[in-house]
Design a protein around this motif. Structure first.
Motif, mmCIF file in Angstrom:
data_model
loop_
_atom_site.group_PDB
_atom_site.id
_atom_site.type_symbol
_atom_site.label_atom_id
_atom_site.label_comp_id
_atom_site.label_asym_id
_atom_site.label_seq_id
_atom_site.Cartn_x
_atom_site.Cartn_y
_atom_site.Cartn_z
ATOM 1 N N ALA A 92 0.679 -0.951 -0.065
ATOM 2 C CA ALA A 92 0.061 0.178 0.017
ATOM 3 C C ALA A 92 1.242 1.472 -0.278
ATOM 4 O O ALA A 92 2.214 1.250 0.274
ATOM 5 C CB ALA A 92 -1.010 0.195 0.951
ATOM 6 N N ASN A 93 0.423 2.769 -0.475
ATOM 7 C CA ASN A 93 0.949 3.754 -0.642
ATOM 8 C C ASN A 93 0.659 4.135 0.899
ATOM 9 O O ASN A 93 0.556 3.920 1.523
ATOM 10 C CB ASN A 93 0.583 4.566 -1.981
ATOM 11 N N SER A 94 1.476 5.929 0.814
ATOM 12 C CA SER A 94 1.292 6.485 2.261
ATOM 13 C C SER A 94 -0.570 6.502 2.524
ATOM 14 O O SER A 94 -0.692 6.503 3.937
ATOM 15 C CB SER A 94 1.645 7.727 1.884
ATOM 16 N N ASP A 95 -0.952 6.457 1.955
ATOM 17 C CA ASP A 95 -2.516 7.035 1.574
ATOM 18 C C ASP A 95 -3.143 5.948 2.129
ATOM 19 O O ASP A 95 -4.598 5.933 2.361
ATOM 20 C CB ASP A 95 -3.150 7.509 -0.100
ATOM 21 N N GLY A 96 -2.440 4.270 2.083
ATOM 22 C CA GLY A 96 -3.322 3.316 2.404
ATOM 23 C C GLY A 96 -4.020 2.530 2.034
ATOM 24 O O GLY A 96 -4.640 1.729 1.611
ATOM 25 N N ILE A 97 -3.706 2.914 0.455
ATOM 26 C CA ILE A 97 -4.026 2.447 -0.975
ATOM 27 C C ILE A 97 -3.295 1.161 -1.519
ATOM 28 O O ILE A 97 -2.158 1.314 -1.982
ATOM 29 C CB ILE A 97 -4.471 3.354 -2.353
#
Length: 266
Positions: free
Chosen positions: A106-111
């Motif tokens: 996941a990326n920093s946004d949690g996606i």
């Protein structure tokens, strides 16, 4: 006559086909056909693997081909839900869009990172079929070397049944449940009623004990107690009490002595 007969046979098969197996070949492109012209080797390999997986799934009686849900493969990594919805909304009403993601990456946004495939649920079968035929193997959507692979998704009847039951139960529970504002208003009204009842009960108790005494608050009672403590004792009353106490005791002693005498005479 032969053509009419064949068409009738096909129609009968379709009507008997409860698993929608006639839709399994929609979107399939084979080597050597005109549709396969310009398709890259990697795309053809992906198509072959997807068709094999589909055939394997459909051997299970619980699996069926959905009439209004499409599976879109070979998508770019940065192609999100909003872009997919825009692409498919051109052909009709879209009910649901879902891209499968890897939560572990996941990326920093949690996606999570896109797995390159997703699902689109349409309101009607005709709309889904039109979207499939327009987008499948279209070189103008992504790139000419990476074309979308679109077909009807394979569903499990048990999972779909359980999902529909869950949705209906959730809808019923939501209809029965009250909103937070409604519950808060009810609790506030109950508290108000409780306070009113207490206020009504308190004066009646006070009148029963002391009819003349007015109702006093806690602060007033405290102030009265402090005042009584600070006041000096009344000397006159104190003297009267001291003088009356021994007289009362003498009278009591006389009575007891007279009673004993009367008993002795008897």
């Amino acid at each position: 006559m032969v053509k009419a007969y064949l068409s009738l046979v096909i129609l009968q098969k379709i009507l008997k086909d409860t698993r929608n197996l006639h839709l399994a070949m929609e979107g399939v492109i084979k080597d050597g056909t005109s549709a396969a012209e310009g398709v890259s080797k990697t795309d053809m390999m992906k198509r072959k693997l997807a068709f094999k997986a589909k055939k394997k799934k459909l051997k299970n009686v619980n699996h069926f081909v959905s009439r209004d849900r499409l599976c879109i493969r070979n998508m770019p990594a940065k192609f999100g839900e909003s872009e997919l919805k825009k692409l498919m909304a051109k052909y009709g009403h879209v009910r649901q869009v879902k891209i499968m993601r890897d939560i572990q990456h996941a990326n920093s946004d949690g996606i999570g990172k896109s797995k390159g495939y997703g699902f689109v649920q349409f309101s009607k079968h005709e709309v889904a079929l039109a979207a499939l035929r327009a987008t499948n193997n279209n070189p103008n959507i992504f790139t000419s070397q990476k074309r979308p692979i679109v077909d009807f998704s394979i569903e499990n009847s048990k999972i779909v049944g359980a999902r529909s039951k869950k949705e209906t139960s959730e809808q019923n529970s939501c209809a029965q449940k009250k909103t937070f504002n409604q519950r808060w208003k009810e609790q506030r009204e109950k508290k108000k009623d409780m306070v009113k009842e207490k206020k009504e009960v308190a004066p009646t108790n006070m009148t029963a004990t002391n009819s003349n005494s007015p109702t006093l608050t806690k602060t007033q009672r405290k102030s009265d107690l402090l005042k009584n403590k600070s006041k000096k004792p009344n000397t006159k009353l104190h003297k009267e009490l001291v003088e009356t106490k021994p007289a009362n005791k003498l009278n009591e002693n006389k009575k007891t002595v007279s009673k004993r005498k009367t008993k002795g005479k008897k």
